[in-house]
Write a protein that holds these residues in place. Structure first.
Motif, PDB file in Angstrom:
ATOM      1  N   VAL A   1     -12.446-101.108  52.277  1.00  0.00           N
ATOM      2  CA  VAL A   1     -13.338-100.148  51.648  1.00  0.00           C
ATOM      3  C   VAL A   1     -12.525 -98.921  51.257  1.00  0.00           C
ATOM      4  O   VAL A   1     -11.612 -98.507  51.970  1.00  0.00           O
ATOM      5  CB  VAL A   1     -14.468 -99.757  52.624  1.00  0.00           C
ATOM      6  N   ARG A   2     -12.848 -98.327  50.135  1.00  0.00           N
ATOM      7  CA  ARG A   2     -12.125 -97.163  49.648  1.00  0.00           C
ATOM      8  C   ARG A   2     -12.329 -95.969  50.574  1.00  0.00           C
ATOM      9  O   ARG A   2     -13.436 -95.680  50.997  1.00  0.00           O
ATOM     10  CB  ARG A   2     -12.621 -96.813  48.246  1.00  0.00           C
ATOM     11  N   ASN A   3     -11.236 -95.284  50.913  1.00  0.00           N
ATOM     12  CA  ASN A   3     -11.298 -94.050  51.694  1.00  0.00           C
ATOM     13  C   ASN A   3     -11.745 -92.907  50.795  1.00  0.00           C
ATOM     14  O   ASN A   3     -11.532 -92.949  49.587  1.00  0.00           O
ATOM     15  CB  ASN A   3      -9.918 -93.699  52.268  1.00  0.00           C
ATOM     16  N   PRO A   4     -12.328 -91.851  51.373  1.00  0.00           N
ATOM     17  CA  PRO A   4     -12.715 -90.711  50.549  1.00  0.00           C
ATOM     18  C   PRO A   4     -11.516 -89.971  49.966  1.00  0.00           C
ATOM     19  O   PRO A   4     -11.634 -89.273  48.976  1.00  0.00           O
ATOM     20  CB  PRO A   4     -13.501 -89.815  51.486  1.00  0.00           C
ATOM     21  N   SER A   5     -10.352 -90.120  50.587  1.00  0.00           N
ATOM     22  CA  SER A   5      -9.159 -89.504  50.015  1.00  0.00           C
ATOM     23  C   SER A   5      -8.079 -90.564  49.896  1.00  0.00           C
ATOM     24  O   SER A   5      -8.166 -91.642  50.471  1.00  0.00           O
ATOM     25  CB  SER A   5      -8.681 -88.340  50.876  1.00  0.00           C
TER      26      SER A   5
ATOM     27  N   GLU B   1      -6.593-104.946  38.937  1.00  0.00           N
ATOM     28  CA  GLU B   1      -6.341-104.936  40.367  1.00  0.00           C
ATOM     29  C   GLU B   1      -6.258-103.481  40.805  1.00  0.00           C
ATOM     30  O   GLU B   1      -5.674-102.650  40.112  1.00  0.00           O
ATOM     31  CB  GLU B   1      -5.011-105.622  40.694  1.00  0.00           C
ATOM     32  N   TYR B   2      -6.846-103.174  41.957  1.00  0.00           N
ATOM     33  CA  TYR B   2      -6.872-101.804  42.471  1.00  0.00           C
ATOM     34  C   TYR B   2      -6.248-101.759  43.854  1.00  0.00           C
ATOM     35  O   TYR B   2      -6.439-102.684  44.660  1.00  0.00           O
ATOM     36  CB  TYR B   2      -8.313-101.295  42.572  1.00  0.00           C
ATOM     37  N   LYS B   3      -5.504-100.700  44.140  1.00  0.00           N
ATOM     38  CA  LYS B   3      -5.000-100.449  45.483  1.00  0.00           C
ATOM     39  C   LYS B   3      -5.084 -98.954  45.732  1.00  0.00           C
ATOM     40  O   LYS B   3      -5.240 -98.165  44.805  1.00  0.00           O
ATOM     41  CB  LYS B   3      -3.573-100.969  45.678  1.00  0.00           C
ATOM     42  N   GLN B   4      -5.002 -98.584  46.996  1.00  0.00           N
ATOM     43  CA  GLN B   4      -5.129 -97.182  47.356  1.00  0.00           C
ATOM     44  C   GLN B   4      -3.983 -96.776  48.259  1.00  0.00           C
ATOM     45  O   GLN B   4      -3.588 -97.518  49.162  1.00  0.00           O
ATOM     46  CB  GLN B   4      -6.455 -96.934  48.066  1.00  0.00           C
ATOM     47  N   ASP B   5      -3.443 -95.586  47.994  1.00  0.00           N
ATOM     48  CA  ASP B   5      -2.424 -95.025  48.874  1.00  0.00           C
ATOM     49  C   ASP B   5      -3.058 -94.728  50.221  1.00  0.00           C
ATOM     50  O   ASP B   5      -4.219 -94.314  50.292  1.00  0.00           O
ATOM     51  CB  ASP B   5      -1.867 -93.720  48.310  1.00  0.00           C
ATOM     52  N   PRO B   6      -2.309 -94.917  51.295  1.00  0.00           N
ATOM     53  CA  PRO B   6      -2.866 -94.539  52.594  1.00  0.00           C
ATOM     54  C   PRO B   6      -3.071 -93.033  52.673  1.00  0.00           C
ATOM     55  O   PRO B   6      -2.364 -92.263  52.031  1.00  0.00           O
ATOM     56  CB  PRO B   6      -1.815 -95.012  53.593  1.00  0.00           C
ATOM     57  N   GLU B   7      -4.045 -92.651  53.443  1.00  0.00           N
ATOM     58  CA  GLU B   7      -4.350 -91.237  53.620  1.00  0.00           C
ATOM     59  C   GLU B   7      -3.256 -90.577  54.445  1.00  0.00           C
ATOM     60  O   GLU B   7      -2.857 -91.090  55.484  1.00  0.00           O
ATOM     61  CB  GLU B   7      -5.691 -91.112  54.328  1.00  0.00           C
ATOM     62  N   THR B   8      -2.766 -89.441  53.985  1.00  0.00           N
ATOM     63  CA  THR B   8      -1.746 -88.715  54.732  1.00  0.00           C
ATOM     64  C   THR B   8      -2.404 -87.869  55.816  1.00  0.00           C
ATOM     65  O   THR B   8      -3.613 -87.634  55.801  1.00  0.00           O
ATOM     66  CB  THR B   8      -0.927 -87.798  53.807  1.00  0.00           C
ATOM     67  N   ILE B   9      -1.609 -87.399  56.757  1.00  0.00           N
ATOM     68  CA  ILE B   9      -2.129 -86.541  57.829  1.00  0.00           C
ATOM     69  C   ILE B   9      -2.699 -85.256  57.243  1.00  0.00           C
ATOM     70  O   ILE B   9      -3.745 -84.774  57.683  1.00  0.00           O
ATOM     71  CB  ILE B   9      -1.014 -86.247  58.854  1.00  0.00           C
ATOM     72  N   GLU B  10      -2.042 -84.714  56.231  1.00  0.00           N
ATOM     73  CA  GLU B  10      -2.526 -83.480  55.603  1.00  0.00           C
ATOM     74  C   GLU B  10      -3.882 -83.705  54.928  1.00  0.00           C
ATOM     75  O   GLU B  10      -4.770 -82.863  55.010  1.00  0.00           O
ATOM     76  CB  GLU B  10      -1.511 -82.973  54.571  1.00  0.00           C
ATOM     77  N   GLU B  11      -4.055 -84.843  54.270  1.00  0.00           N
ATOM     78  CA  GLU B  11      -5.340 -85.135  53.640  1.00  0.00           C
ATOM     79  C   GLU B  11      -6.437 -85.307  54.694  1.00  0.00           C
ATOM     80  O   GLU B  11      -7.562 -84.857  54.507  1.00  0.00           O
ATOM     81  CB  GLU B  11      -5.236 -86.398  52.780  1.00  0.00           C
ATOM     82  N   PHE B  12      -6.099 -85.968  55.795  1.00  0.00           N
ATOM     83  CA  PHE B  12      -7.079 -86.144  56.866  1.00  0.00           C
ATOM     84  C   PHE B  12      -7.498 -84.798  57.443  1.00  0.00           C
ATOM     85  O   PHE B  12      -8.689 -84.537  57.636  1.00  0.00           O
ATOM     86  CB  PHE B  12      -6.500 -87.040  57.960  1.00  0.00           C
ATOM     87  N   ASP B  13      -6.521 -83.934  57.719  1.00  0.00           N
ATOM     88  CA  ASP B  13      -6.834 -82.601  58.250  1.00  0.00           C
ATOM     89  C   ASP B  13      -7.670 -81.791  57.281  1.00  0.00           C
ATOM     90  O   ASP B  13      -8.614 -81.104  57.683  1.00  0.00           O
ATOM     91  CB  ASP B  13      -5.543 -81.842  58.572  1.00  0.00           C
ATOM     92  N   ALA B  14      -7.362 -81.861  55.996  1.00  0.00           N
ATOM     93  CA  ALA B  14      -8.113 -81.105  54.994  1.00  0.00           C
ATOM     94  C   ALA B  14      -9.548 -81.605  54.887  1.00  0.00           C
ATOM     95  O   ALA B  14     -10.473 -80.831  54.641  1.00  0.00           O
ATOM     96  CB  ALA B  14      -7.423 -81.206  53.645  1.00  0.00           C
ATOM     97  N   ARG B  15      -9.756 -82.902  55.084  1.00  0.00           N
ATOM     98  CA  ARG B  15     -11.090 -83.474  54.986  1.00  0.00           C
ATOM     99  C   ARG B  15     -11.953 -83.117  56.202  1.00  0.00           C
ATOM    100  O   ARG B  15     -13.178 -83.118  56.131  1.00  0.00           O
ATOM    101  CB  ARG B  15     -10.966 -84.994  54.856  1.00  0.00           C
ATOM    102  N   GLN B  16     -11.340 -82.774  57.340  1.00  0.00           N
ATOM    103  CA  GLN B  16     -12.083 -82.479  58.562  1.00  0.00           C
ATOM    104  C   GLN B  16     -12.761 -81.130  58.526  1.00  0.00           C
ATOM    105  O   GLN B  16     -13.713 -80.889  59.244  1.00  0.00           O
ATOM    106  CB  GLN B  16     -11.153 -82.548  59.774  1.00  0.00           C
ATOM    107  N   TYR B  17     -12.265 -80.202  57.702  1.00  0.00           N
ATOM    108  CA  TYR B  17     -12.807 -78.841  57.701  1.00  0.00           C
ATOM    109  C   TYR B  17     -13.495 -78.496  56.427  1.00  0.00           C
ATOM    110  O   TYR B  17     -13.368 -78.954  55.426  1.00  0.00           O
ATOM    111  CB  TYR B  17     -11.687 -77.836  57.959  1.00  0.00           C
TER     112      TYR B  17
END
Length: 73
Positions: A40-44, A57-73
């Motif tokens: 399933v597609r991640n929000p970032s 064909e579609y692929k998604q880059d893995p979420e980086t730690i910075e993107e995860f932290d930014a999404r939490q706040y």
């Protein structure tokens, strides 16, 4: 009346960048897409696509730690 200036609005400039759709390139889908690995597609994370045969064909880059932290706040 000369309509050539009107038609020139819709022509691509000769120096326009052309994307080779058989190579992976960035894409921003408006609708949900099925990723290559079936996840399933991640929000970032950037979505990439390429044309293989007659299907996209579609692929998604893995979420980086910075993107995860930014999404939490």
């Amino acid at each position: 009346m000369d309509f050539s200036p009107l038609f020139n609005l819709f022509r691509q400039p000769k120096h326009a960048n052309v994307i080779d759709v058989t190579l992976w390139h960035k894409h921003e889908p408006l609708l949900p897409v099925r990723l290559l690995d079936g996840t399933v597609r991640n929000p970032s994370g950037q979505i990439w696509r390429r044309l293989k045969g007659l299907q996209w064909e579609y692929k998604q880059d893995p979420e980086t730690i910075e993107e995860f932290d930014a999404r939490q706040y």
